[in-house]
Each structure stands twice: as C-alpha cells, then as structure tokens.
Design a protein around this motif. Structure first.
Motif, PDB file in Angstrom:
ATOM      1  N   TYR A 193       1.011  -0.880   0.373  1.00 57.62           N
ATOM      2  CA  TYR A 193      -0.136  -0.320   0.192  1.00 57.62           C
ATOM      3  C   TYR A 193       1.290   1.068   0.127  1.00 57.62           C
ATOM      4  N   PRO A 194       0.236   2.528  -1.001  1.00 60.83           N
ATOM      5  CA  PRO A 194       1.513   3.881  -0.966  1.00 60.83           C
ATOM      6  C   PRO A 194       1.311   4.155   1.180  1.00 60.83           C
ATOM      7  N   GLN A 195       2.325   5.171   1.168  1.00 61.72           N
ATOM      8  CA  GLN A 195       2.539   5.671   2.390  1.00 61.72           C
ATOM      9  C   GLN A 195       2.356   7.045   2.120  1.00 61.72           C
ATOM     10  N   VAL A 196       2.063   7.704   3.858  1.00 60.03           N
ATOM     11  CA  VAL A 196       2.919   9.184   4.002  1.00 60.03           C
ATOM     12  C   VAL A 196       3.311   9.251   5.570  1.00 60.03           C
ATOM     13  N   MET A 197       4.266   9.827   4.880  1.00 60.92           N
ATOM     14  CA  MET A 197       4.466  10.565   6.413  1.00 60.92           C
ATOM     15  C   MET A 197       3.109  11.444   6.969  1.00 60.92           C
ATOM     16  N   GLU A 198       3.422  10.834   8.417  1.00 58.67           N
ATOM     17  CA  GLU A 198       2.352  11.174   9.727  1.00 58.67           C
ATOM     18  C   GLU A 198       3.182  12.797  10.198  1.00 58.67           C
ATOM     19  N   GLN A 199       2.994  13.909  10.777  1.00 53.66           N
ATOM     20  CA  GLN A 199       3.651  14.423  11.163  1.00 53.66           C
ATOM     21  C   GLN A 199       2.888  15.307  12.792  1.00 53.66           C
ATOM     22  N   TYR A 200       3.238  15.317  13.390  1.00 54.15           N
ATOM     23  CA  TYR A 200       2.673  16.036  14.484  1.00 54.15           C
ATOM     24  C   TYR A 200       3.351  17.156  15.345  1.00 54.15           C
ATOM     25  N   THR A 201       2.549  18.292  15.821  1.00 53.65           N
ATOM     26  CA  THR A 201       3.349  19.147  16.070  1.00 53.65           C
ATOM     27  C   THR A 201       2.817  19.904  17.150  1.00 53.65           C
ATOM     28  N   TRP A 202       3.128  20.273  18.789  1.00 52.17           N
ATOM     29  CA  TRP A 202       2.370  20.603  19.866  1.00 52.17           C
ATOM     30  C   TRP A 202       3.728  21.794  19.679  1.00 52.17           C
ATOM     31  N   ALA A 203       3.187  23.172  19.619  1.00 51.07           N
ATOM     32  CA  ALA A 203       4.068  24.416  19.661  1.00 51.07           C
ATOM     33  C   ALA A 203       2.825  25.619  19.272  1.00 51.07           C
ATOM     34  N   LYS A 204       3.619  26.472  19.965  1.00 52.50           N
ATOM     35  CA  LYS A 204       3.024  28.361  19.466  1.00 52.50           C
ATOM     36  C   LYS A 204       3.238  28.268  18.361  1.00 52.50           C
ATOM     37  N   THR A 205       2.414  28.670  17.695  1.00 48.96           N
ATOM     38  CA  THR A 205       2.049  29.474  16.108  1.00 48.96           C
ATOM     39  C   THR A 205       3.380  30.381  15.471  1.00 48.96           C
ATOM     40  N   GLY A 206       3.811  29.481  14.799  1.00 50.61           N
ATOM     41  CA  GLY A 206       4.312  30.527  14.647  1.00 50.61           C
ATOM     42  C   GLY A 206       6.562  31.105  14.903  1.00 50.61           C
ATOM     43  N   ILE A 207       6.408  29.874  15.989  1.00 48.72           N
ATOM     44  CA  ILE A 207       8.127  29.603  16.863  1.00 48.72           C
ATOM     45  C   ILE A 207       8.781  28.368  16.277  1.00 48.72           C
ATOM     46  N   ASN A 222       6.578  11.862  14.039  1.00 48.91           N
ATOM     47  CA  ASN A 222       6.587  11.859  12.322  1.00 48.91           C
ATOM     48  C   ASN A 222       6.627  10.154  12.388  1.00 48.91           C
ATOM     49  N   ARG A 223       5.883   9.757  11.588  1.00 53.62           N
ATOM     50  CA  ARG A 223       5.988   8.114  11.619  1.00 53.62           C
ATOM     51  C   ARG A 223       5.509   7.621   9.798  1.00 53.62           C
ATOM     52  N   HIS A 224       5.559   6.851   9.798  1.00 47.68           N
ATOM     53  CA  HIS A 224       5.351   6.061   8.429  1.00 47.68           C
ATOM     54  C   HIS A 224       4.308   5.265   8.622  1.00 47.68           C
ATOM     55  N   SER A 225       2.808   5.703   7.551  1.00 45.24           N
ATOM     56  CA  SER A 225       2.274   4.842   7.792  1.00 45.24           C
ATOM     57  C   SER A 225       0.901   4.213   6.983  1.00 45.24           C
ATOM     58  N   GLU A 226       0.264   3.718   6.482  1.00 44.85           N
ATOM     59  CA  GLU A 226      -0.172   2.877   5.333  1.00 44.85           C
ATOM     60  C   GLU A 226      -1.504   3.738   5.038  1.00 44.85           C
ATOM     61  N   ILE A 227      -1.599   3.849   3.668  1.00 46.90           N
ATOM     62  CA  ILE A 227      -3.043   4.496   3.904  1.00 46.90           C
ATOM     63  C   ILE A 227      -3.817   2.730   2.652  1.00 46.90           C
ATOM     64  N   MET A 228      -4.391   2.259   3.405  1.00 42.78           N
ATOM     65  CA  MET A 228      -5.092   1.250   3.167  1.00 42.78           C
ATOM     66  C   MET A 228      -6.440   1.187   2.585  1.00 42.78           C
ATOM     67  N   PHE A 229      -6.935   2.020   3.233  1.00 41.38           N
ATOM     68  CA  PHE A 229      -8.449   1.961   3.033  1.00 41.38           C
ATOM     69  C   PHE A 229      -8.972   3.002   2.735  1.00 41.38           C
ATOM     70  N   GLY A 230      -8.292   4.264   1.671  1.00 36.70           N
ATOM     71  CA  GLY A 230      -8.298   5.565   1.662  1.00 36.70           C
ATOM     72  C   GLY A 230      -8.020   6.336   3.525  1.00 36.70           C
ATOM     73  N   LEU A 231      -9.014   7.600   3.579  1.00 38.74           N
ATOM     74  CA  LEU A 231      -8.528   7.631   4.705  1.00 38.74           C
ATOM     75  C   LEU A 231      -9.251   8.082   5.586  1.00 38.74           C
ATOM     76  N   GLU A 232     -10.201   6.411   5.938  1.00 42.16           N
ATOM     77  CA  GLU A 232     -10.512   6.431   7.418  1.00 42.16           C
ATOM     78  C   GLU A 232      -9.550   6.276   8.285  1.00 42.16           C
ATOM     79  N   GLY A 233      -8.396   5.338   7.747  1.00 42.06           N
ATOM     80  CA  GLY A 233      -7.836   5.461   9.725  1.00 42.06           C
ATOM     81  C   GLY A 233      -7.364   7.169  10.163  1.00 42.06           C
ATOM     82  N   HIS A 234      -7.641   7.602   9.684  1.00 46.51           N
ATOM     83  CA  HIS A 234      -7.054   8.981   9.857  1.00 46.51           C
ATOM     84  C   HIS A 234      -8.070  10.324   9.763  1.00 46.51           C
ATOM     85  N   TYR A 235      -9.443   9.903  10.567  1.00 49.41           N
ATOM     86  CA  TYR A 235     -10.226  11.024  10.502  1.00 49.41           C
ATOM     87  C   TYR A 235     -10.161  11.252  12.062  1.00 49.41           C
TER      88      TYR A 235
END
Length: 482
Positions: A193-207, A222-235
C-alpha cells in the motif's frame, strides 16, 4: 576488621557492604559509589575532580544535545553523565541547559513503549526547569499492524505529560497540529500500500524549533503509515489536520471526487491541500466553507470532471491555486465554457497570489474573466495550455471592464510562465508590446516562454534587453541569437 589489614582487603570489605546496602539501585549508581570509595581509600583523585563546578558544568554542556544543536552527543547524554558519580550527578542535575533536547524512538504498539516514553519526557520536563525544551519523537511500527489513529492519541498523551509536570508552562496559543504528506516517502514496492508521513506538532504557532521561548516545550513527532482504505484511519485527527498532500511518488493514491469531498469536510481546518483525483461520481456535493485553506492543488486523470467539487468549495483565505487536468471537449459545457473556476473565484473573493493551470484551453476555462477576478495576482503559470486569438487580442487591445481588469492583473504580475503552450500570434504580440509602454508599466521580473511558439530574432533580441531579473526561452533560440 583490624587496622593492620591491607588497603585491598579494606576496599573489598567496604565494597561488598556498599553493594549490599545499594543492591536495589541501578548498577550505574553502584559504580559511582564504589569509585568514590576507591578514591578516598587510596588517596587517588582524578584531575577532573579538581575542576570548579562551573567548569565541569560547561564541559558537560558541550557533551549533551540541545534544542539548537542536536548532535553534540547521544540522545540520553545527560542521564549517562549523571550516573558516573555523585559529583557528576549533582553537576548534571544543577544544570538545566543540559536537558533542553530529547529524542525518543517509540514502538507505539508494543507493550510498555509509550509508558517508557512518557517517563523519559517527564524526567526532561522536570529537569529543564525554565529552559526551553524541544522533543522529537519517531513512532515506529512493531511487528503487529495497528490502526493509524493510535499515534494521534499517543501524541495527546505526551502533550498531557508536559502540561502535568510543568504547571508553569504558558500553553495559551499552543495547538496540536497534524500533517499527512505522501511526497516525502519512497514509492511502494509492488503489492504494498502507498505510504504517507504523519507529522504532529505541539508548539506555539510561528515559533521556530531552534528559537524557542523561555520555559516553553515543543513536541514534534512523525511516522510512516500505510493508506490501506482511503483516509478512514486518519479521520480521528479531524480539525487538527492542517496539511494534506497525497501526491505520492508512485502515483497510486487517487481519490474519487466523492472521497475528496468527504476528506475536505472531515478536515475543516486545512491550510494546505493537494490531491489527485482518479474518478468522478454523480453524487451531489455538499457546500463546504474552508475558512483557513490557503493552498489548493488538484490534479485529475482524463475523463474526470471536477467541476462539482470546485462548485462545493468556498475558500476566502485562498492564496495559491493549482489545477492540473484535461477538460472535456467544449461541446460538453453550456456555451462552450467551463465556468467552475471563475465562479469559485467570485464566490470566495480570495486574495489569490499564485495561479497555475495545466492542460486547459484558455477560452473554455474563461481565463480573462479569471484574471479580472484576481487583481492581486503575482504568479501566473500556464503549462500545456491554449491561448487563442480572442485571449491574445483582448489582452492587447480589448475594451470593457473585464478586459481592463485582466490587463491590469497581467501588468501587476511578478512571474509569468508559458510552458509548452499553444499561443496564437505570440511573436506579433511580443513585437507590438515592445513598441508600446506595456513593459514599462509592467511589474514583471521573471518571464519564462519555453516551447510555446516562434519568436523572431529581432523580437528575441529586444526581449533580452528588457529589465527582467530572469528571462528564459528555448535554448536553441538563444544559441541562434548569439
């Protein structure tokens, strides 16, 4: 034990006693106690023990990674230094600047993986004191595949640790923001399955991470994850997702128009969205108002109609728009016009700065009307498009409010690119424009005309003398000119 016993015997006796007393301590702590006993018994002193505390702390600061220099030492250097002996431990604990960077690798679906990560984060948060703390987390898969949503909840756990153990943290304005990016991963091997890079940030905007605020905590993961069935796993990310780019290198992620509409409705706070569309449906698109959307890039395959999707979108903050895809023949549209783009621009009234169109007929897409609606446009790129006689004559001598506004938009451009376009009367248009104040009034600094029609030697020579920062055309033409 008598006083006549040898130093070696006394040392062995004391060491056995120390190990028994501290048997529940980590081995590294025991080693520190034993080294202190040996030094006191034999009168040994290491040169480094004679250093003033401030000098020792300064040396430590060059051995530990910090928020603005991640490579001064291994990720857990402060802990390693604090386990050598009591004096080193005190120097490490009394120096909060040693605890300003933490790098974690978390097997998020393994037993105890997140608990260990939370414990390490708590330690750094407490010891950093009022120094800024930057945390970088790499989530890695265990042998068992888990739903993509798990990482989002784990990121929330890390945020809660920071808030719990740093009560002085001024968290107002700090947002948990997420991004899904398929452009930064390698193409999948056959059958995967194609992969996407998931990235998460907790910080003040613009810093910026390397310029944090005093006493602040930033968490980036961050982590790599597979898109198995569209975007359902990320909703479950929902409103936290601000960046969605599914243009994977393998060109395997192709959503239907309906799936694109669902994604846009489930991620209402998107600021950047780039999607490939593989098929269109007859479903009625529900209206969407994307208040924060600044960049929209849509590309589609042949025989796909994206007009209904564009008709459903209102994006008042849109500043960059890219549309790449062939349109149906003119006879498919009322009055031979594909009106969806100008209607989107009129409905949203965005301050559009960049417009890219590819594989389109300028008349069918009503390019003049679009330009008239984009008075603040700075960058116009047309690729494999057709500009017929109506458009070229209208830009040059057309009358009426629409033509005047479109001409004003063209004069205000900073960048104009015509790449592999079919341009009616290009050479004549350029010749006439050179004989008028057109280029004196224009704001243009970058002009690219490549594989878009014949340019005579005299016109090309005059074009090269224009006060442009960048001018590029077909290399063969420039060679002939030289």
């Amino acid at each position: 034990m008598s006083l006549n016993d040898s130093d070696d015997s006394r040392a062995q006796y004391l060491e056995s006693g120390i190990i028994n007393v501290h048997k529940n301590d980590p081995p590294s702590h025991q080693g520190g106690y034993l080294s202190d006993v040996r030094a006191s018994l034999f009168g040994h002193s290491r040169p480094i023990d004679k250093l003033p505390f401030e000098v020792l702390a300064a040396i430590f600061s060059w051995c530990c990674p910090t928020f603005n220099d991640h490579y001064r030492g291994p990720p857990l250097s402060p802990v390693m230094l604090s386990h050598v002996c009591r004096s080193w431990r005190q120097a490490a604990l009394d120096n909060p600047s040693l605890w300003t960077y933490l790098n974690l690798t978390v097997a998020y679906s393994s037993v105890g993986g997140m608990e260990k990560a939370c414990d390490q984060l708590r330690l750094w948060v407490e010891r950093a004191n009022n120094c800024p703390l930057l945390v970088e987390v790499e989530f890695v898969e265990s042998s068992q595949r888990w739903p993509a949503a798990n990482v989002f909840y784990d990121m929330e756990r890390l945020v809660n640790v920071a808030l719990t153990y740093k009560p002085s943290l001024f968290s107002e304005g700090m947002e948990l923001r997420a991004a899904l990016d398929a452009t930064s991963v390698s193409p999948p091997s056959p059958g995967n399955y194609p992969q996407v890079m998931e990235q998460y940030t907790w910080a003040k905007t613009g810093i910026r991470p390397d310029r944090p605020l005093r006493g602040s905590v930033q968490i980036h993961s961050n982590r790599h994850s597979e898109i198995m069935f569209g975007l359902e796993g990320h909703y479950t990310i929902g409103k936290h997702l601000i960046h969605l780019d599914l243009r994977d290198p393998g060109d395997k992620i192709r959503l239907s128009v309906e799936e694109c509409q669902i994604a846009l409705s489930d991620f209402p706070d998107l600021e950047f969205c780039a999607l490939r569309i593989g098929e269109s449906t007859d479903e009625v698109a529900e209206p969407l108002v994307l208040w924060r959307l600044q960049t929209l890039s849509l590309s589609w395959s042949d025989r796909v109609e994206v007009g209904d999707l564009l008709d459903s979108i209102t994006a008042p903050s849109l500043s960059e728009l890219e549309l790449r895809g062939p349109l149906f023949p003119r006879e498919f549209y009322p009055g031979n016009r594909w009106t969806h783009l100008p209607v989107l621009l009129r409905r949203s009234s965005p301050s559009l700065k960049l417009l890219t169109l590819a594989n389109m007929d300028g008349t069918t897409v009503e390019l003049l009307r679009c330009l008239a609606l984009c008075q603040g446009l700075q960058h116009l790129s047309l690729e494999s498009c057709r500009l017929d006689e109506e458009i070229m004559n209208s830009i040059e001598v057309g009358e009426g409010l629409t033509h005047e506004r479109a001409r004003r938009t063209v004069l205000g451009l900073d960048y104009l690119g015509l790449i592999s376009c079919e341009v009616f009367g290009l050479n004549d248009f350029l010749r006439v424009s050179l004989e008028t104040p057109f280029w004196e009034e224009a704001n243009l600094s970058k002009l690219y005309i490549i594989n878009s029609g014949f340019i005579s030697e005299d016109v090309l020579s005059a074009m090269t003398r224009l006060p442009l920062d960048e001018f590029e055309t077909d290399p063969a033409l420039l060679e002939d000119l030289v």
